[in-house]
Structures are given as C-alpha cells and as structure tokens.
Scaffold this motif. Structure first.
Motif, short mmCIF file in Angstrom:
data_model
loop_
_atom_site.label_atom_id
_atom_site.label_comp_id
_atom_site.label_asym_id
_atom_site.label_seq_id
_atom_site.Cartn_x
_atom_site.Cartn_y
_atom_site.Cartn_z
N ALA A 79 -11.52 4.79 -5.77
CA ALA A 79 -10.27 5.50 -6.00
C ALA A 79 -9.11 4.95 -5.19
CB ALA A 79 -10.44 6.98 -5.70
N GLY A 80 -9.34 4.11 -4.24
CA GLY A 80 -8.26 3.50 -3.47
C GLY A 80 -8.81 2.61 -2.40
N ALA A 81 -8.08 1.57 -2.08
CA ALA A 81 -8.53 0.66 -1.03
C ALA A 81 -8.14 1.24 0.32
CB ALA A 81 -7.88 -0.71 -1.22
N PRO A 82 -8.92 0.95 1.36
CA PRO A 82 -8.63 1.55 2.66
C PRO A 82 -7.38 1.00 3.31
CG PRO A 82 -10.45 -0.04 2.82
CD PRO A 82 -10.15 0.13 1.37
N GLY A 83 -6.92 -0.17 2.89
CA GLY A 83 -5.78 -0.79 3.57
C GLY A 83 -4.50 0.00 3.41
N ALA A 84 -4.28 0.59 2.26
CA ALA A 84 -3.03 1.33 2.01
C ALA A 84 -3.29 2.32 0.90
CB ALA A 84 -1.91 0.37 1.62
N SER A 85 -3.13 3.58 1.15
CA SER A 85 -3.40 4.58 0.13
C SER A 85 -2.28 4.64 -0.88
CB SER A 85 -3.57 5.96 0.80
OG SER A 85 -2.38 6.29 1.49
N ALA A 86 -2.66 5.07 -2.09
CA ALA A 86 -1.68 5.15 -3.17
C ALA A 86 -0.58 6.12 -2.77
CB ALA A 86 -2.37 5.62 -4.45
N GLY A 87 0.66 5.72 -2.98
CA GLY A 87 1.79 6.58 -2.72
C GLY A 87 2.23 6.61 -1.27
N SER A 88 1.61 5.77 -0.43
CA SER A 88 2.01 5.75 0.98
C SER A 88 3.20 4.85 1.18
CB SER A 88 0.83 5.28 1.85
OG SER A 88 0.48 3.96 1.50
N PRO A 89 3.95 5.01 2.28
CA PRO A 89 5.11 4.15 2.52
C PRO A 89 4.70 2.69 2.69
CG PRO A 89 5.16 6.08 3.93
CD PRO A 89 3.81 6.05 3.29
N THR A 90 5.48 1.81 2.12
CA THR A 90 5.24 0.39 2.25
C THR A 90 5.96 -0.12 3.49
OG1 THR A 90 7.15 -0.12 0.87
CG2 THR A 90 5.04 0.12 -0.25
N ALA A 91 5.85 -1.43 3.75
CA ALA A 91 6.42 -2.01 4.98
C ALA A 91 7.92 -1.79 5.06
CB ALA A 91 6.08 -3.49 5.05
N ASP A 92 8.60 -1.76 3.93
CA ASP A 92 10.06 -1.59 3.96
C ASP A 92 10.49 -0.13 3.84
OD1 ASP A 92 9.38 -1.12 1.38
OD2 ASP A 92 10.56 -2.77 0.52
N GLY A 93 9.52 0.79 3.94
CA GLY A 93 9.85 2.21 3.91
C GLY A 93 9.84 2.84 2.54
N ALA A 94 9.68 2.04 1.48
CA ALA A 94 9.65 2.59 0.13
C ALA A 94 8.32 3.26 -0.14
CB ALA A 94 9.90 1.48 -0.89
N VAL A 95 8.33 4.22 -1.02
CA VAL A 95 7.10 4.90 -1.40
C VAL A 95 6.80 4.54 -2.85
CG1 VAL A 95 5.98 7.12 -1.74
CG2 VAL A 95 7.54 6.79 0.20
N GLY A 96 5.56 4.17 -3.10
CA GLY A 96 5.18 3.81 -4.47
C GLY A 96 3.77 3.27 -4.50
N GLY A 97 3.34 2.91 -5.70
CA GLY A 97 2.00 2.38 -5.88
C GLY A 97 1.88 0.96 -5.32
N ARG A 98 0.63 0.59 -5.08
CA ARG A 98 0.37 -0.75 -4.55
C ARG A 98 0.38 -1.79 -5.68
NH1 ARG A 98 -5.13 -0.56 -2.98
NH2 ARG A 98 -5.24 0.98 -4.66
N ARG A 99 0.57 -3.03 -5.28
CA ARG A 99 0.53 -4.13 -6.24
C ARG A 99 -0.32 -5.27 -5.68
NH1 ARG A 99 6.65 -5.58 -7.73
NH2 ARG A 99 6.76 -5.79 -5.46
N LEU A 100 -0.86 -6.06 -6.59
CA LEU A 100 -1.62 -7.25 -6.23
C LEU A 100 -1.00 -8.46 -6.93
CD1 LEU A 100 -5.37 -7.88 -5.90
CD2 LEU A 100 -4.19 -9.09 -7.73
N ARG A 101 -0.84 -9.54 -6.19
CA ARG A 101 -0.32 -10.78 -6.80
C ARG A 101 -1.51 -11.57 -7.36
NH1 ARG A 101 2.61 -12.53 -3.03
NH2 ARG A 101 4.68 -12.17 -3.94
N LEU A 102 -1.49 -11.76 -8.67
CA LEU A 102 -2.54 -12.51 -9.35
C LEU A 102 -1.99 -13.88 -9.72
CD1 LEU A 102 -5.28 -12.79 -10.78
CD2 LEU A 102 -4.25 -11.68 -12.78
N VAL A 103 -2.61 -14.92 -9.20
CA VAL A 103 -2.20 -16.30 -9.48
C VAL A 103 -3.31 -16.96 -10.28
CG1 VAL A 103 -1.52 -18.52 -8.49
CG2 VAL A 103 -0.90 -16.38 -7.33
N VAL A 104 -2.97 -17.45 -11.45
CA VAL A 104 -3.93 -18.08 -12.34
C VAL A 104 -3.74 -19.58 -12.29
CG1 VAL A 104 -4.62 -18.36 -14.76
CG2 VAL A 104 -4.18 -16.07 -13.84
N ASP A 105 -4.84 -20.29 -12.06
CA ASP A 105 -4.83 -21.75 -12.04
C ASP A 105 -5.28 -22.30 -13.38
OD1 ASP A 105 -3.88 -22.27 -9.54
OD2 ASP A 105 -5.85 -22.39 -8.58
#
Length: 401
Positions: free
Chosen positions: A304-330
């Motif tokens: 239901a969520g990764a331990p590093g940052a819970s859904a809806g918690s403040p991000t590094a810049d103070g914004a609140v929102g869902g987490r994102r993952l950068r997917l790079v395809v080779d």
C-alpha cells in the motif's frame, strides 16, 4: 551442322547440370576442357554457377525481419496507399503478418505441439490453433467496436462426435490438461467465456482453416482501422476500457507475446517488434501502470505504500501530493516517463521523483506479459528501492489469460 557444332551444342547442354554439380566426373572433365577453349560457354557457365549458389541448402531460407518493412516502405514511396492505415494500427498489422508467416511454415506435427502461455494467474497450455482461437475471440471485441461481425457464437456449440480414426487432433494423456480454457473470474470472465465458446465452435476444424479465419479477421480489422483513423471508440476488454487506438496496440503486443510462445514451442526464430512499434507498446504499458499499481495494492495490502515517503506527505520542496517514479527505457524504444505511484486520493503527483528505474523496452513489455521474473530482471535503480520493487511487481498484473 558439322561435328564441331554438334560437339559444342552437346557440351553447352551440360552447363546447367555442371553448375549444380550433377555431372558425372568424366563429362565434367570434358566440359571444363571445353570451357577453357570457348569464351561464350565460359561466360554462361559462370552465370549459371552464380545462380546455383542462390539455391544452396546451407543458407537459411528465412528472410530478415526488417525485409518486409523495407519492401512496404519502398512500395508506399512509389505509390501511397489509397486507404492508409493509421500509425496506431501499424503494430497490429506487422505483428499479425509476422505470426501468420510462422503459422504458414508449420507442418502437421508442429500444429500438435503444446505452447505454454504464462500470465500472472498461472500458465495455460494450448496448441497453436487454440492460441489462434483465443486471439480471434478477444480481437472480436475490437471487431464489434468497428461494426464488424463477431466471430464468437452467442452460445457454445456442442462439438460433433468424431470417430477416433478421423480425429484431426489426437488425444493427449497428460500434456494438455482439460479444460483447455479454465474458467477465470473477475475482470477476465467475459474474455475467457468468449474464448471457450469459440474454441468449442472450431474444435473440429483443421488447423489451416482456423488460421484462415483468424487471418481474415485481422485483415478486416486493419481495413476497419483505416476507415476510423481517430480511433476514439471505446473498447471494453473487461479488465480495462481503452480507446480503439490503444486497444489495437494492446492486441499487437498480445499477438507478439503469443506468437513468441508458439515459436518457442516449435523451435522457430521470432523477431521482436520493430522499434517504432515497440515504442507504442511501451507507451501503452506506462499509461496502464498506475492501474496495475492500484491492483497490486488491492491484492496485497503490504504494497500500500513504500516506507521512504507515504502517499500525500510533504515533498522536499514543501508541496503535498502523490509520489512519482522516473522510468527510463533503454534500447530501440528509448524514452523517459514520470509514473504516478499513488492513487488519486493522494492528490496530484508532484515534487522530485522518489526513485528512478532503468530497463530495456522489450524487457518492460515482457514483464508486463508476465514472461519475466520481477525479482530477476536486470534493472538499474536509484532512490527508494521499495518503490522500484512495487512497480516491478505491479507490471505483470497487466497480463491476462
């Protein structure tokens, strides 16, 4: 005609057999002596020997996978199609043609081989004709969206009894468990029911007739796509509703995956999708990934969520929102996407991605088809490892029976 002319004509008549290495030694020696004295026959002999080289059985007869596209590109450059297929229909056109080329080469014994079709719910075991029946049944949903006839009968027809001596498909004791298409509940129930009805309907048909039915429908679908270039009609695949343009790409990926399953069963080489087609498949998989993540969390609350940052918690810049993952395809389908990890209840995704993941585009599609182990797939990762693992384990949920 004097003796010299008769001897010349007699030697010349042996050139074809000599070029193929079919002359007896004595005649071959006489002809080779003649070639040293006759430039005209020597030139003809060299031409025939070169031509005979093309008939060598030591060379593979399979043409490179890119040859078909090269020929089509050349033809269309000379004379554009009167009714062009939209770009979103091209992967389906290419993958169905590739599968048909494989099927065209199958002998009677190869049609009886059993292919393994993995998906996240298990592994189906079907013969090539049954695989075609499954493809035809699901493709029929696209046919309905285009106003074409449904290939699936409304009710299952009871197969006519066939005397044992006349069975086209000999019974197997343990290789293929019955039923061929086990009932599946949930979002796959409608599709598996369609497949079961069609397989029952075509159970007594010879494999080449099944192939003809499937191929005729693929041609009709491509023509229908050319007449609906916007591709906006909704297509209900049970587990997801897609616009027609995305449904065509989805079916192209499924056709490639199942074609490779059949090719593996008959030990036949099978090329991956063309780069421009693979890119469309990767883009569709990425768009469907949030749905797969939601399905993973519903099935496994531990995700239901990764331990590093819970859904809806403040991000590094103070914004609140869902987490994102950068997917790079080779690879040939190279690209980069930001994938939202949390559901809409977490708010709009924002801030820096919590993790980055790098993998090959074809491997991404194979994982989405449940043909790769998410714990063994070579992946470059940085940041929240739990988020990366979550994405890898969600991708196979996009597969289907």
């Amino acid at each position: 005609m004097n003796n010299s002319e008769e001897q010349h004509d007699a030697q010349r008549s042996l050139l074809g057999a000599w070029a193929l290495g079919a002359c007896p030694p004595r005649e071959a020696a006489e002809l080779e002596q003649h070639l040293r004295d006759c430039p005209e026959c020597a030139r003809e002999a060299a031409r025939l020997r070169d031509a005979a080289g093309w008939l060598s059985l030591d060379e593979p007869l399979d043409q490179p996978g890119s040859l078909r596209q090269q020929v089509l590109d050349w033809c269309l450059a000379r004379r554009p199609a009167e009714l062009p297929v939209p770009a979103w229909g091209m992967p389906y056109t290419a993958e169905t043609a590739k599968l048909d080329a494989l099927l065209r080469d199958l002998g009677p014994e190869e049609w009886q081989e059993v292919a393994e079709l993995p998906w996240h719910g298990g592994t189906e075991r079907l013969r090539p004709a049954e695989v075609l029946g499954r493809l035809t049944a699901v493709d029929g949903v696209l046919a309905l969206a285009l106003g074409l006839p449904d290939p699936v009968p409304a009710t299952a027809a009871a197969p006519a009894p066939v005397p044992p001596a006349e069975r086209r498909v000999p019974p197997q004791e343990t290789a293929v468990p019955a039923p061929r298409v086990p009932p599946q509940g949930g979002p796959y129930a409608a599709l598996t029911a369609r497949a079961a009805r069609l397989l029952a309907d075509q159970s007594n048909l010879p494999p080449q007739s099944v192939r003809s039915r499937w191929r005729r429908q693929t041609h009709d679908l491509v023509r229908g796509a050319a007449l609906a270039p916007q591709g906006s009609a909704p297509v209900d695949l049970g587990f997801v509703v897609l616009p027609l343009r995305d449904a065509f790409v989805d079916r192209a990926l499924e056709c490639y995956v199942r074609g490779e399953d059949v090719a593996r069963a008959v030990a036949y080489p099978y090329d991956p999708p063309a780069p421009q087609h693979l890119r469309q498949m990767v883009e569709l998989v990425v768009r469907l990934l949030p749905q797969a993540l939601a399905g993973l969390r519903a099935a496994r609350p531990a995700h239901a969520g990764a331990p590093g940052a819970s859904a809806g918690s403040p991000t590094a810049d103070g914004a609140v929102g869902g987490r994102r993952l950068r997917l790079v395809v080779d690879g040939p389908a190279a690209g980069e996407w930001l994938v939202p990890l949390d559901g809409p209840e977490a708010g709009p995704p924002g801030g820096e991605p919590v993790a980055s993941m790098v993998l090959d585009g074809l491997e991404l599609c194979q994982l989405a088809a449940a043909h790769r182990d998410p714990d063994r797939l070579p992946v470059g990762e940085h940041g929240d490892r739990a988020a990366v693992r979550e994405v890898l384990h969600a991708l196979p949920l996009l597969s289907r029976p």
